[in-house]
Write a protein that holds these residues in place. Structure first.
Motif, short mmCIF file in Angstrom:
data_model
loop_
_atom_site.label_atom_id
_atom_site.label_comp_id
_atom_site.label_asym_id
_atom_site.label_seq_id
_atom_site.Cartn_x
_atom_site.Cartn_y
_atom_site.Cartn_z
N ARG A 24 0.84 -1.13 0.12
CA ARG A 24 -0.02 0.05 -0.12
C ARG A 24 0.79 1.08 -0.02
NH1 ARG A 24 -3.49 -1.02 4.80
NH2 ARG A 24 -3.40 -3.27 4.17
N SER A 25 0.21 2.33 -0.49
CA SER A 25 0.86 3.68 -0.01
C SER A 25 -0.44 4.63 0.09
CB SER A 25 1.13 4.23 -1.78
OG SER A 25 2.41 3.51 -2.28
N ASP A 26 0.42 5.85 0.54
CA ASP A 26 -0.86 6.84 1.00
C ASP A 26 -1.63 6.37 2.33
OD1 ASP A 26 -2.26 9.18 0.96
OD2 ASP A 26 -3.81 8.35 -0.18
N HIS A 27 -0.85 5.64 3.07
CA HIS A 27 -1.45 5.10 4.22
C HIS A 27 -1.05 5.96 5.50
CE1 HIS A 27 2.47 3.36 3.60
NE2 HIS A 27 2.69 3.29 4.83
N CYS A 75 -3.79 2.81 -0.59
CA CYS A 75 -4.38 2.43 -1.46
C CYS A 75 -3.16 1.16 -2.19
CB CYS A 75 -4.32 3.50 -2.50
SG CYS A 75 -2.92 4.50 -2.95
N GLN A 76 -3.97 0.63 -3.10
CA GLN A 76 -2.96 -0.51 -3.87
C GLN A 76 -3.68 -0.63 -5.17
OE1 GLN A 76 -4.80 -4.58 -2.52
NE2 GLN A 76 -3.34 -4.04 -1.67
N SER A 77 -2.71 -1.55 -5.97
CA SER A 77 -3.43 -1.72 -7.25
C SER A 77 -3.72 -3.07 -7.59
CB SER A 77 -1.99 -1.55 -8.43
OG SER A 77 -1.57 -0.20 -8.34
N VAL A 78 -4.88 -3.19 -8.04
CA VAL A 78 -5.47 -4.58 -8.09
C VAL A 78 -6.09 -4.77 -9.52
CG1 VAL A 78 -7.48 -6.15 -7.49
CG2 VAL A 78 -6.18 -4.72 -5.71
N MET A 133 -8.89 1.96 -2.83
CA MET A 133 -8.39 2.55 -1.36
C MET A 133 -8.92 1.30 -0.64
SD MET A 133 -7.64 5.33 -2.12
CE MET A 133 -7.16 5.61 -0.46
N LEU A 134 -7.92 1.12 0.31
CA LEU A 134 -8.11 0.01 1.13
C LEU A 134 -9.30 0.13 2.45
CD1 LEU A 134 -4.42 -1.20 1.25
CD2 LEU A 134 -6.22 -2.49 0.29
N PRO A 152 -15.23 9.43 -2.43
CA PRO A 152 -15.69 9.21 -3.46
C PRO A 152 -16.44 10.42 -4.23
CG PRO A 152 -16.19 7.11 -2.34
CD PRO A 152 -15.38 8.27 -1.35
N ASN A 153 -16.74 11.34 -3.25
CA ASN A 153 -17.44 12.58 -3.77
C ASN A 153 -16.55 13.87 -3.83
OD1 ASN A 153 -20.06 11.35 -3.60
ND2 ASN A 153 -19.98 11.47 -1.47
N GLY A 154 -15.17 13.69 -3.30
CA GLY A 154 -14.42 14.87 -3.64
C GLY A 154 -13.75 15.16 -2.25
N HIS A 155 -13.15 16.33 -1.92
CA HIS A 155 -12.32 16.65 -0.74
C HIS A 155 -13.37 17.00 0.49
CE1 HIS A 155 -9.58 17.87 -3.85
NE2 HIS A 155 -8.61 18.11 -2.96
#
Length: 409
Positions: A16-19, A34-37, A43-44, A92-95
């Motif tokens: 993961r990154s951004d944790h 987050c990770q790539s799948v 996002m985890l 999911p809706n923004g900042h």
């Protein structure tokens, strides 16, 4: 996990990154990211947290009940008095500018959304940082949105001129960077914005920060060739730009980490250079002499950005996760991050000071447990538990070596 003396990796939890990560005692806690799948970046889950015993290298997953935050990117997580606090980020809706806390002390981990706080909540933002000082959470900077009135009344906001092209779908909103300081007091559930003095740093995001006694430090996050460093006195709210006394300075970067390792020393690792290259260098900054010195370490084959770094036992720096590369996709209007980043799942331990004799002995016994079977039974119970963990750790290292050799063959 990666041992700084052997340079060998023990595989840990999901990459993961951004944790968010922090160390309490001998345990590393890791939340979110987050990770790539299958070629997509996800996002985890926010309703779980991973624990790594740093003595044995063993991982454990724990669920978190209650009212968890949504899946977030760019959120700022902090640990204070047994609770994890998560503020801001993008859902999911923004900042967003929501604040959540999770109590981790009683064994029944529980999320709670912080509602009805007094004072003015900061505007929505991501990629900001936090200092913890005198039972307060002090947030700095970040990237986010403001109304036209807020922008007109602010001297601490730099408008992103490309925002209308990239994310300008909401009327009467501006996006950009800030250099604001906001304080949250958990004991009174109150937000405040202190009046700062002195010349503050330029608005920024994706910078690094660290708390050292009663001072908060930030560096990077700008498109500058050399790394700047600033200090905020967290009692008087006075900014100081540190004038370096040597020409030896790390290159400018973002997505790096800054970690306190002594009463007067900060450790910087990795990040993304302004030319878009992942970095693997480590530096120590002496706040007394105002000088940088590059550190020789064993992890030069492990560039990292978007990782976490925490103070560990015996002034170690414990780095977890992050990405090894940063790929940009371009079209006529936007610059997007590739969804196929190579996220990492290893723990890198940086030794910044000589280890005490007890730790050296524990590691020596752990490495040579096979020839010390009889003597191990002589150890007192209090020491036995630690030695068992070190034996497990070094045996896992050996097993991973054999596995790597089989794969190479």
């Amino acid at each position: 996990m990666m041992d700084s003396r052997t340079g060998v990796e023990i595989l840990s939890s999901l990459e993961r990154s951004d944790h968010t990560a922090f160390v309490d005692g001998n345990v590393l806690y890791v939340w979110g990211g987050c990770q790539s799948v299958s070629g997509s970046e996800i996002m985890l889950p926010s309703d779980e947290i991973w624990l790594c015993d740093l003595e044995s290298g063993a991982w454990e997953r724990r669920g978190i009940e209650g009212e968890p935050p949504p899946a977030l990117s760019g959120a700022c997580g902090s640990y204070h008095n047994g609770s994890l606090y998560v503020f801001g980020g993008c859902d999911p809706n923004g900042h967003t500018n929501q604040l959540y806390s999770a109590s981790l002390l009683d064994g029944c981990y529980t999320w709670k959304r912080v509602k009805d706080a007094q004072g003015n909540t900061p505007s929505p933002r991501d990629k900001h940082t936090c200092w913890v000082h005198r039972d307060r959470l002090i947030y700095f900077g970040g990237y986010g949105c403001k109304t036209i009135r807020e922008v007109n009344n602010s001297k601490s906001f730099a408008v992103d001129e490309t925002s209308w092209a990239t994310i300008g779908t909401v009327s009467f909103r501006f996006w950009g960077w800030n250099n604001e300081v906001h304080v949250f007091d958990p004991s009174t559930v109150t937000w405040s914005e202190p009046e700062t003095h002195g010349l503050g740093p330029a608005p920024r995001a994706s910078h690094a920060s660290a708390t050292l006694r009663d001072k908060g430090y930030i560096c990077g996050g700008l498109e500058d060739t050399a790394l700047d460093i600033h200090c905020l006195d967290l009692d008087t709210w006075t900014w100081t730009q540190i004038d370096l006394l040597s020409s030896l300075v790390p290159v400018g970067r973002s997505m790096h980490t800054l970690t306190p390792v002594s009463d007067h020393t900060l450790f910087l690792f990795g990040g993304l250079s302004i030319s878009g290259n992942p970095l693997n260098d480590g530096w120590e900054f002496n706040v007394q002499t105002k000088t940088w010195s590059e550190m020789n370490h064993r992890h030069h084959d492990k560039p990292r950005l978007w990782h976490s770094a925490c103070p560990g036992k015996d002034q170690d720096v414990v780095v977890f996760g992050g990405s090894q590369e940063y790929v940009l996709l371009m079209d006529s209007l936007t610059v997007l991050r590739s969804p196929s980043q190579k996220h990492c799942k290893d723990v890198l331990v940086f030794q910044t000071q000589p280890y005490p004799l007890l730790r050296l002995c524990e590691d020596c016994i752990g490495r040579h447990a096979d020839v010390l079977q009889v003597q191990l039974s002589w150890l007192p119970p209090k020491l036995q538990e630690t030695i068992d963990k070190r034996v497990f750790y070094f045996r896992t290292l050996q097993e991973n070596r054999k596995l790597e050799e089989l794969i190479l063959d």
